[in-house]
Design a protein around this motif. Structure first.
Motif, mmCIF file in Angstrom:
data_model
loop_
_atom_site.group_PDB
_atom_site.id
_atom_site.type_symbol
_atom_site.label_atom_id
_atom_site.label_comp_id
_atom_site.label_asym_id
_atom_site.label_seq_id
_atom_site.Cartn_x
_atom_site.Cartn_y
_atom_site.Cartn_z
ATOM 1 N N SER A 1 0.830 -1.212 0.000
ATOM 2 C CA SER A 1 0.000 0.000 0.000
ATOM 3 C C SER A 1 0.863 1.262 0.000
ATOM 4 C CB SER A 1 -0.937 -0.001 1.216
ATOM 5 O OG SER A 1 -0.226 -0.231 2.416
ATOM 6 N N LEU B 1 -1.001 13.274 1.593
ATOM 7 C CA LEU B 1 -1.353 12.734 2.908
ATOM 8 C C LEU B 1 -2.784 13.086 3.296
ATOM 9 C CD1 LEU B 1 1.932 13.398 4.912
ATOM 10 C CD2 LEU B 1 1.003 11.179 4.228
ATOM 11 N N ASP B 2 -3.255 14.205 2.802
ATOM 12 C CA ASP B 2 -4.625 14.632 3.070
ATOM 13 C C ASP B 2 -5.580 13.796 2.230
ATOM 14 O OD1 ASP B 2 -7.074 15.837 3.294
ATOM 15 O OD2 ASP B 2 -6.417 17.794 2.550
ATOM 16 N N GLU B 3 -6.398 12.998 2.891
ATOM 17 C CA GLU B 3 -7.263 12.090 2.142
ATOM 18 C C GLU B 3 -8.317 12.824 1.322
ATOM 19 O OE1 GLU B 3 -10.386 10.914 5.704
ATOM 20 O OE2 GLU B 3 -10.253 9.716 3.905
ATOM 21 N N HIS C 1 4.689 6.361 3.978
ATOM 22 C CA HIS C 1 3.800 5.244 3.684
ATOM 23 C C HIS C 1 2.432 5.736 3.245
ATOM 24 C CE1 HIS C 1 0.784 2.128 4.371
ATOM 25 N NE2 HIS C 1 1.742 1.271 4.118
ATOM 26 N N GLY C 2 1.965 6.778 3.891
ATOM 27 C CA GLY C 2 0.621 7.258 3.599
ATOM 28 C C GLY C 2 -0.412 6.605 4.487
ATOM 29 N N PRO C 3 -1.611 7.147 4.507
ATOM 30 C CA PRO C 3 -2.621 6.701 5.463
ATOM 31 C C PRO C 3 -3.423 5.480 5.030
ATOM 32 C CG PRO C 3 -3.458 8.568 4.228
ATOM 33 C CD PRO C 3 -2.049 8.335 3.753
ATOM 34 N N TYR C 4 -3.168 4.962 3.849
ATOM 35 C CA TYR C 4 -4.028 3.888 3.333
ATOM 36 C C TYR C 4 -3.393 2.512 3.484
ATOM 37 C CZ TYR C 4 -5.884 8.039 1.024
ATOM 38 O OH TYR C 4 -6.371 9.290 0.768
ATOM 39 N N THR C 5 -4.223 1.557 3.884
ATOM 40 C CA THR C 5 -3.861 0.144 3.821
ATOM 41 C C THR C 5 -4.437 -0.432 2.531
ATOM 42 O OG1 THR C 5 -5.899 -0.462 4.954
ATOM 43 C CG2 THR C 5 -3.957 -0.085 6.338
ATOM 44 N N ARG D 1 -8.102 -0.236 2.599
ATOM 45 C CA ARG D 1 -8.565 1.125 2.299
ATOM 46 C C ARG D 1 -8.589 1.381 0.795
ATOM 47 N NH1 ARG D 1 -11.100 4.638 5.776
ATOM 48 N NH2 ARG D 1 -10.101 4.689 7.808
ATOM 49 N N SER E 1 -11.440 -0.369 -0.882
ATOM 50 C CA SER E 1 -12.707 0.350 -0.730
ATOM 51 C C SER E 1 -12.663 1.733 -1.361
ATOM 52 C CB SER E 1 -13.045 0.481 0.755
ATOM 53 O OG SER E 1 -13.190 -0.794 1.320
ATOM 54 N N ALA E 2 -11.581 2.024 -2.062
ATOM 55 C CA ALA E 2 -11.427 3.305 -2.759
ATOM 56 C C ALA E 2 -11.623 4.487 -1.811
ATOM 57 C CB ALA E 2 -12.389 3.399 -3.933
ATOM 58 N N HIS E 3 -11.105 4.358 -0.589
ATOM 59 C CA HIS E 3 -11.149 5.490 0.333
ATOM 60 C C HIS E 3 -10.134 6.542 -0.097
ATOM 61 C CE1 HIS E 3 -13.114 3.170 3.916
ATOM 62 N NE2 HIS E 3 -13.866 3.205 2.836
ATOM 63 N N GLN F 1 -20.273 -3.620 3.581
ATOM 64 C CA GLN F 1 -19.067 -3.395 2.791
ATOM 65 C C GLN F 1 -18.690 -4.681 2.055
ATOM 66 O OE1 GLN F 1 -16.298 -0.945 3.150
ATOM 67 N NE2 GLN F 1 -14.733 -2.232 2.222
ATOM 68 N N ARG G 1 -20.829 7.040 3.493
ATOM 69 C CA ARG G 1 -20.307 5.884 4.221
ATOM 70 C C ARG G 1 -20.752 5.905 5.677
ATOM 71 N NH1 ARG G 1 -15.282 6.872 1.158
ATOM 72 N NH2 ARG G 1 -15.076 5.188 -0.353
ATOM 73 N N ILE H 1 -11.956 1.041 8.180
ATOM 74 C CA ILE H 1 -12.030 -0.403 8.005
ATOM 75 C C ILE H 1 -10.623 -0.962 8.194
ATOM 76 C CG2 ILE H 1 -13.985 -0.344 6.419
ATOM 77 C CD1 ILE H 1 -11.969 -0.888 4.144
ATOM 78 N N ILE I 1 -6.042 5.451 10.636
ATOM 79 C CA ILE I 1 -5.991 6.838 11.115
ATOM 80 C C ILE I 1 -6.880 7.789 10.320
ATOM 81 C CG2 ILE I 1 -3.668 6.644 12.073
ATOM 82 C CD1 ILE I 1 -2.633 8.059 9.516
ATOM 83 N N TYR J 1 -0.074 12.121 12.127
ATOM 84 C CA TYR J 1 -0.583 11.895 10.781
ATOM 85 C C TYR J 1 0.533 11.912 9.742
ATOM 86 C CZ TYR J 1 -4.245 11.737 7.308
ATOM 87 O OH TYR J 1 -5.070 11.327 6.293
ATOM 88 N N SER K 1 2.088 8.701 9.637
ATOM 89 C CA SER K 1 1.136 7.588 9.535
ATOM 90 C C SER K 1 1.319 6.618 10.706
ATOM 91 C CB SER K 1 1.301 6.843 8.209
ATOM 92 O OG SER K 1 1.163 7.734 7.125
ATOM 93 N N VAL L 1 0.751 2.718 10.087
ATOM 94 C CA VAL L 1 -0.095 2.199 9.009
ATOM 95 C C VAL L 1 0.784 1.318 8.125
ATOM 96 C CG1 VAL L 1 -1.526 2.776 7.025
ATOM 97 C CG2 VAL L 1 -1.558 4.239 9.054
ATOM 98 N N ALA L 2 0.288 0.152 7.779
ATOM 99 C CA ALA L 2 1.092 -0.790 6.996
ATOM 100 C C ALA L 2 0.185 -1.745 6.239
ATOM 101 C CB ALA L 2 2.024 -1.581 7.906
ATOM 102 N N GLY L 3 0.778 -2.319 5.205
ATOM 103 C CA GLY L 3 0.092 -3.377 4.471
ATOM 104 C C GLY L 3 -1.149 -2.915 3.766
#
Lengths: 208, 242
Positions: free
Chosen positions: A96, A107-109, A124-128, A131, A134-136, B93, B138, B143, B160, B212, B215, B240-242
């Motif tokens: 990710s 970084l700002d979603e 890394h950024g905030p997304y797994t 995420r 789910s196209a967050h 979901q 949503r 999630i 986060i 933030y 992450s 945050v990972a993976g």
């Protein structure tokens, strides 16, 4: 007696060296020694082809759970880290983090802007993967897998990879950070046909 | 926790208007503790409502080293009872995976969560949300999925992207020790207490510990047994990972 002492001392030295080598493997300090936290550079536009070029710099550079920093010497400078441990500070992205950085996300979603993160900028950024699946995030949106083209992605709850090139047989060559044992590379995958994977696209590509 | 006694002590000193002597400090601390126990402290009291508007409770036992605590609500939901629940909402979901067994729903001061176990114990997954601004499309702002290795998570699966109006909120799973009955997280001015339930990791939240830019987040955690004895105290710093 003297021979026994020599053997014992030699054994102790060998054991110590062996342990030191193992420790070095786990703690290469790649991030601490090489990476930075410089501000990203906003860029007005970005093409899919350009993102492929950027992604290829990460090829052969390894994998790091929670990682996001690599050089360009075509080798993993931190091999053999324990899996799912972000504290080893090794080289390479995870799946990710790789997608976030190659898609040049912010970084700002809520932002769709393109941000250039240099290779040695740790992010890394905030997304797994879940995420992304789910196209967050405003920059990501869901996509029919049949419509997916180069540098769109397939994501599951556990993994995400970007399309390097579709194959004629319905499979795809995927560029992805696969795991500690595999590193970051291009492999042929069947994600397009797997019910576990969804399509996701980075918003705002310039063509091509 | 320490902020509670420190604040009370400071107030007491201000009322006295002079530096306290040791005996006075002890007396003041005793008064402050009694006041807190009696629930007559207003300015320094813990939140009295949970996110769903219900009245916040206290742990049924006194937790060693914890003051101003709020007990979160927990519900273990069987698959046959999911209709209309938070669990049902979370499963709307498209996960691409299937749950097995009971789910665990939690409602805290500023957060809610649901946790499921994946079939064949392959992982845990679930949803979370917070009191902050919501995407109208949503129900859940968070999630997460975590792979289990021999029944345990290796990574707390930090999320986060939820927030209060002021701060991002971090969610993470805590795998409690075998004897742990309560997992507590320090929040600004109070301690949020989660009861272990459903043989699942406990999805906890921090409303102040998210970094933030990196992450990552920081959770100050305490674990207590069923009699309130402190079992474990540690700082959890997932990324945050993976």
């Amino acid at each position: 007696m003297r021979a026994a002492w020599r053997f014992a001392i030699g054994f102790a030295v060998a054991a110590a060296l062996s342990a030191a080598g193992t420790a070095a493997g786990y703690h290469t300090q790649f991030v601490a020694n090489n990476c930075n936290w410089a501000a990203p550079t906003p860029i007005a536009s970005f093409t899919r082809d350009a993102s492929i070029t950027v992604a290829l710099y990460a090829r052969y550079e390894g994998y790091q759970w929670g990682g996001g920093c690599w050089d360009d010497d075509n080798r993993d400078d931190s091999p053999g880290d324990p899996t799912e441990n972000p504290n080893t500070g090794g080289e390479g992205p995870d799946c990710s983090g790789f997608t976030f950085k190659i898609w040049r996300e912010a970084l700002d979603e809520g932002s769709t802007a393109f941000h250039q993160w240099w290779r040695l900028r740790f992010v890394h950024g905030p997304y797994t993967a879940a995420r992304f699946m789910s196209a967050h995030g405003a920059a990501n949106y869901p996509l029919s897998k049949s419509a997916a083209i180069k540098m769109d992605a397939f994501a599951s709850t556990q993994h995400i990879g970007m399309i390097y090139a579709p194959n004629a047989d319905g499979t795809d060559r995927i560029i992805e950070a696969k795991g500690e044992a595999y590193g970051t590379n291009i492999w042929t995958r069947t994600y397009r046909g797997s019910s576990s994977y969804s399509g996701v696209r980075r918003l705002g590509w310039s063509q091509p | 926790m320490s902020a509670a006694s420190g604040g009370a002590s400071r107030e007491w000193r201000e009322r006295r208007g002079q530096p306290p002597r040791r005996s006075s400090v002890l007396l003041g601390a005793l008064v402050a503790v009694l006041a807190l126990l009696a629930g007559c402290s207003d300015q320094n009291s813990a939140p009295d409502r949970l996110m769903d508007g219900s009245k916040a409770g206290s742990p049924p036992v006194e937790l060693e080293g914890v003051e101003r605590s709020v007990l979160t609500k927990v519900e273990v939901v069987a698959p046959s009872e999911r209709a209309g629940t938070l669990s049902s909402s979370c499963l709307e979901q498209d996960w691409g995976i299937k749950p097995v067994g009971d789910s665990v729903e939690r409602i805290g001061v500023a957060t809610e969560s649901v946790t499921f176990r994946e079939v064949e114990d392959r992982g845990v997954f679930g949803c979370s949300r917070s009191v902050g601004p919501q995407d109208s499309q949503r129900r859940w702002c968070g999630i997460a999925y975590g792979r289990l290795y021999q029944g345990r998570l290796r990574d707390p699966r930090l999320d986060i992207l939820c927030g209060t109006a002021e701060e991002p909120v971090g969610f993470a799973w805590v795998t409690p020790a075998h004897v742990t009955r309560y997992v507590s997280v320090e929040q600004p001015g109070y301690v949020e207490v989660y009861e272990v339930a459903g043989d699942l990791p406990v999805r906890v939240a921090t409303v102040s510990g998210v970094e933030y830019e990196r992450s990552s987040a920081r959770f100050e955690i305490l674990e207590h047994d069923d009699e309130g004895r402190l079992v474990h105290r540690y700082t959890l710093e997932p990324a945050v990972a993976g």
